[in-house]
Design a protein around this motif. Structure first.
Motif, PDB file in Angstrom:
ATOM      1  N   GLN A   8       0.842  -1.193   0.000  1.00 38.70           N
ATOM      2  CA  GLN A   8       0.000   0.000   0.000  1.00 38.70           C
ATOM      3  C   GLN A   8       0.876   1.242   0.000  1.00 38.70           C
ATOM      4  O   GLN A   8       1.969   1.242   0.579  1.00 38.70           O
ATOM      5  CB  GLN A   8      -0.913   0.041   1.225  1.00 38.70           C
ATOM      6  CG  GLN A   8      -1.985  -1.029   1.273  1.00 38.70           C
ATOM      7  CD  GLN A   8      -2.921  -0.833   2.456  1.00 38.70           C
ATOM      8  OE1 GLN A   8      -3.183   0.289   2.890  1.00 38.70           O
ATOM      9  NE2 GLN A   8      -3.421  -1.940   2.986  1.00 38.70           N
ATOM     10  N   PHE A   9       0.384   2.309  -0.636  1.00 37.53           N
ATOM     11  CA  PHE A   9       1.091   3.577  -0.586  1.00 37.53           C
ATOM     12  C   PHE A   9       1.132   4.103   0.851  1.00 37.53           C
ATOM     13  O   PHE A   9       0.200   3.888   1.631  1.00 37.53           O
ATOM     14  CB  PHE A   9       0.401   4.612  -1.491  1.00 37.53           C
ATOM     15  CG  PHE A   9       0.516   4.294  -2.957  1.00 37.53           C
ATOM     16  CD1 PHE A   9       1.731   4.465  -3.617  1.00 37.53           C
ATOM     17  CD2 PHE A   9      -0.577   3.829  -3.669  1.00 37.53           C
ATOM     18  CE1 PHE A   9       1.845   4.168  -4.968  1.00 37.53           C
ATOM     19  CE2 PHE A   9      -0.466   3.544  -5.026  1.00 37.53           C
ATOM     20  CZ  PHE A   9       0.750   3.707  -5.674  1.00 37.53           C
ATOM     21  N   HIS A  10       2.242   4.750   1.186  1.00 39.26           N
ATOM     22  CA  HIS A  10       2.451   5.360   2.506  1.00 39.26           C
ATOM     23  C   HIS A  10       2.469   4.308   3.615  1.00 39.26           C
ATOM     24  O   HIS A  10       2.094   4.583   4.755  1.00 39.26           O
ATOM     25  CB  HIS A  10       1.384   6.427   2.803  1.00 39.26           C
ATOM     26  CG  HIS A  10       1.199   7.418   1.700  1.00 39.26           C
ATOM     27  ND1 HIS A  10       2.210   8.297   1.327  1.00 39.26           N
ATOM     28  CD2 HIS A  10       0.158   7.658   0.869  1.00 39.26           C
ATOM     29  CE1 HIS A  10       1.777   9.038   0.321  1.00 39.26           C
ATOM     30  NE2 HIS A  10       0.554   8.664   0.010  1.00 39.26           N
ATOM     31  N   VAL A  44       8.688   5.232  -3.494  1.00 39.02           N
ATOM     32  CA  VAL A  44       7.499   4.493  -3.905  1.00 39.02           C
ATOM     33  C   VAL A  44       6.547   4.305  -2.738  1.00 39.02           C
ATOM     34  O   VAL A  44       5.347   4.599  -2.834  1.00 39.02           O
ATOM     35  CB  VAL A  44       7.880   3.132  -4.524  1.00 39.02           C
ATOM     36  CG1 VAL A  44       6.651   2.241  -4.668  1.00 39.02           C
ATOM     37  CG2 VAL A  44       8.551   3.331  -5.874  1.00 39.02           C
ATOM     38  N   TYR A  45       7.048   3.809  -1.608  1.00 39.69           N
ATOM     39  CA  TYR A  45       6.121   3.492  -0.522  1.00 39.69           C
ATOM     40  C   TYR A  45       5.894   4.634   0.460  1.00 39.69           C
ATOM     41  O   TYR A  45       4.919   4.608   1.206  1.00 39.69           O
ATOM     42  CB  TYR A  45       6.526   2.198   0.199  1.00 39.69           C
ATOM     43  CG  TYR A  45       7.834   2.201   0.963  1.00 39.69           C
ATOM     44  CD1 TYR A  45       7.969   2.841   2.181  1.00 39.69           C
ATOM     45  CD2 TYR A  45       8.937   1.485   0.478  1.00 39.69           C
ATOM     46  CE1 TYR A  45       9.169   2.798   2.898  1.00 39.69           C
ATOM     47  CE2 TYR A  45      10.124   1.431   1.174  1.00 39.69           C
ATOM     48  CZ  TYR A  45      10.241   2.093   2.391  1.00 39.69           C
ATOM     49  OH  TYR A  45      11.427   2.044   3.088  1.00 39.69           O
ATOM     50  N   PHE A  48       4.837   8.324  -3.074  1.00 34.92           N
ATOM     51  CA  PHE A  48       3.964   8.205  -4.232  1.00 34.92           C
ATOM     52  C   PHE A  48       2.521   7.917  -3.811  1.00 34.92           C
ATOM     53  O   PHE A  48       2.241   7.532  -2.678  1.00 34.92           O
ATOM     54  CB  PHE A  48       4.448   7.096  -5.163  1.00 34.92           C
ATOM     55  CG  PHE A  48       5.727   7.426  -5.886  1.00 34.92           C
ATOM     56  CD1 PHE A  48       6.357   8.649  -5.727  1.00 34.92           C
ATOM     57  CD2 PHE A  48       6.314   6.498  -6.731  1.00 34.92           C
ATOM     58  CE1 PHE A  48       7.532   8.954  -6.390  1.00 34.92           C
ATOM     59  CE2 PHE A  48       7.497   6.787  -7.409  1.00 34.92           C
ATOM     60  CZ  PHE A  48       8.104   8.017  -7.229  1.00 34.92           C
ATOM     61  N   ASP A  49       1.604   8.103  -4.763  1.00 33.47           N
ATOM     62  CA  ASP A  49       0.206   7.742  -4.553  1.00 33.47           C
ATOM     63  C   ASP A  49      -0.337   7.124  -5.839  1.00 33.47           C
ATOM     64  O   ASP A  49       0.405   6.937  -6.808  1.00 33.47           O
ATOM     65  CB  ASP A  49      -0.626   8.957  -4.122  1.00 33.47           C
ATOM     66  CG  ASP A  49      -0.481  10.129  -5.079  1.00 33.47           C
ATOM     67  OD1 ASP A  49      -0.475   9.911  -6.309  1.00 33.47           O
ATOM     68  OD2 ASP A  49      -0.372  11.272  -4.610  1.00 33.47           O
ATOM     69  N   GLN A  57       1.613   0.524  -9.333  1.00 31.90           N
ATOM     70  CA  GLN A  57       0.480   0.246  -8.473  1.00 31.90           C
ATOM     71  C   GLN A  57       0.732  -0.999  -7.631  1.00 31.90           C
ATOM     72  O   GLN A  57       1.193  -2.022  -8.148  1.00 31.90           O
ATOM     73  CB  GLN A  57      -0.787   0.050  -9.310  1.00 31.90           C
ATOM     74  CG  GLN A  57      -1.190   1.283 -10.114  1.00 31.90           C
ATOM     75  CD  GLN A  57      -1.499   2.478  -9.242  1.00 31.90           C
ATOM     76  OE1 GLN A  57      -2.191   2.356  -8.223  1.00 31.90           O
ATOM     77  NE2 GLN A  57      -0.994   3.638  -9.622  1.00 31.90           N
TER      78      GLN A  57
END
Length: 347
Positions: A8-10, A44-45, A48-49, A57
């Motif tokens: 997952q992002f963030h 990336v983690y 990004f979103d 993705q």
């Protein structure tokens, strides 16, 4: 098999069990010898979103710096030997645009609509025990150590391509090349410049230990701080550097790059810290060029591998087991690594 997965992002990536992949047509299964942990993974983690960029993705296995041994050949793959060691070229362009047919997938014209940006960036990468990659993305390593080679897929390929961009400005005697930022890429840039050019390499950073490593590799070092540009110009006899490579890309370092550049110079911004600077006719050296760069071509990576086999590039690496992979990323984020973190899945 175990792998480091961006879910997952963030959110910090997870070390988990996933199914071992099977190579498809034109692919090989690689037993991973080493996978480099890169700041791009952190972007990336952490940063990004779903909209930026759109083709990275979750979920997928991280690792865009990979080397290993061929374990299995997929359908249609010939001319490769099982057990042979290879470096993996990351970008996976569309394969048919003008850039891709020149083996410059890093500049693919259809990046925005491709299903993934690269191996380990949108599709499963090498931060795992095994990874499937297109056979054409393999660069042979021969008898050279594939563990230490892993970071070369980015940390050497990117500065190599940057140096090649500035060849015009470095041709001839009495030239000066300035390297700003002496992390993993900057340290390798010093080695590449020394091996490929006759230029005097000037290197600068705020960390004394980083400058000591660069000095041991033959660079003339200048510490960061007030008067930095003036000291660099003094070293060049007042005329400025013929080529400048900024491996940070923040506003102060881009300004330093511009201020240190001489007439007819090339300034290459490699770092992606998002810095901007005013660039105008009266405030810059005559016939100086400012350019950006991104990764490199697969032909460049073949050259990098040759330099590694010849001992011209020696990356600074710190190895981690697969169980220690999360710690490698934590230390990377905290700035606690002296070299490139390389995860060795089968150690």
């Amino acid at each position: 098999m175990r792998a480091v997965v961006f879910e997952q992002f963030h959110q910090f990536p997870a070390l988990k069990d996933v199914e071992r992949p099977t190579p498809g047509s034109g692919e090989v299964l690689l037993k991973v010898a080493g996978a480099g942990a890169c700041h791009s993974d952190v972007s990336v983690y952490r940063e990004f979103d779903a909209e930026h960029p759109g083709n990275i993705q979750p979920s997928f296995v991280l690792g865009h710096e990979t080397a290993g041994w061929i374990e299995e050949l997929g359908p249609g793959v010939t001319g490769l030997e099982k057990g042979s060691a290879h470096l993996v070229y990351g970008p996976t362009g569309c394969g048919h645009c003008r850039q891709c047919v020149q083996s410059r997938e890093n500049y693919c014209e259809n990046t925005a609509t491709n299903p993934a940006l690269a191996i380990g960036l949108g599709r499963d990468g090498g931060m795992a025990e095994y990874v499937c990659v297109p056979a054409r993305n393999l660069v042979p390593l021969g008898e050279a150590d594939p563990v230490a080679a892993a970071p070369l897929a980015d940390a050497a390929l990117t500065p190599y391509h940057a140096v090649r961009l500035a060849e015009r400005s470095l041709a001839g005697g009495g030239r000066y090349a300035l390297v700003i930022g002496l992390g993993g890429l900057g340290q390798i840039a010093v080695q590449i410049l020394t091996a490929l050019t006759g230029a005097t390499v000037v290197a600068t950073d705020t960390k004394p230990e980083a400058m000591e490593r660069a000095a041991a590799r033959g660079a003339v070092t200048v510490p960061g701080g007030e008067g930095q540009a003036e000291r660099i110009r003094e070293l060049t006899g007042g005329r400025g550097a013929d080529a400048v490579f900024d491996f940070v890309g923040a506003a102060p370092t881009v300004e330093l790059a511009k201020s240190s550049a001489g007439v007819g110079s090339t300034v290459v911004i490699v770092g992606i810290a998002g810095g901007t600077v005013e660039w105008n006719f009266y405030g810059t050296a005559y016939e100086s060029a400012l350019m950006s760069t991104y990764w490199g071509s697969i032909a460049d990576l073949h050259d990098v591998a040759a330099m590694y086999r010849a001992g011209q590039i020696v990356p600074d690496v710190e190895t981690f087991t697969m169980d220690e992979a999360p710690e490698a990323y934590r230390r990377l984020e905290a700035g606690e690594l002296s070299g490139r973190a390389v995860v060795v899945p089968h150690s």
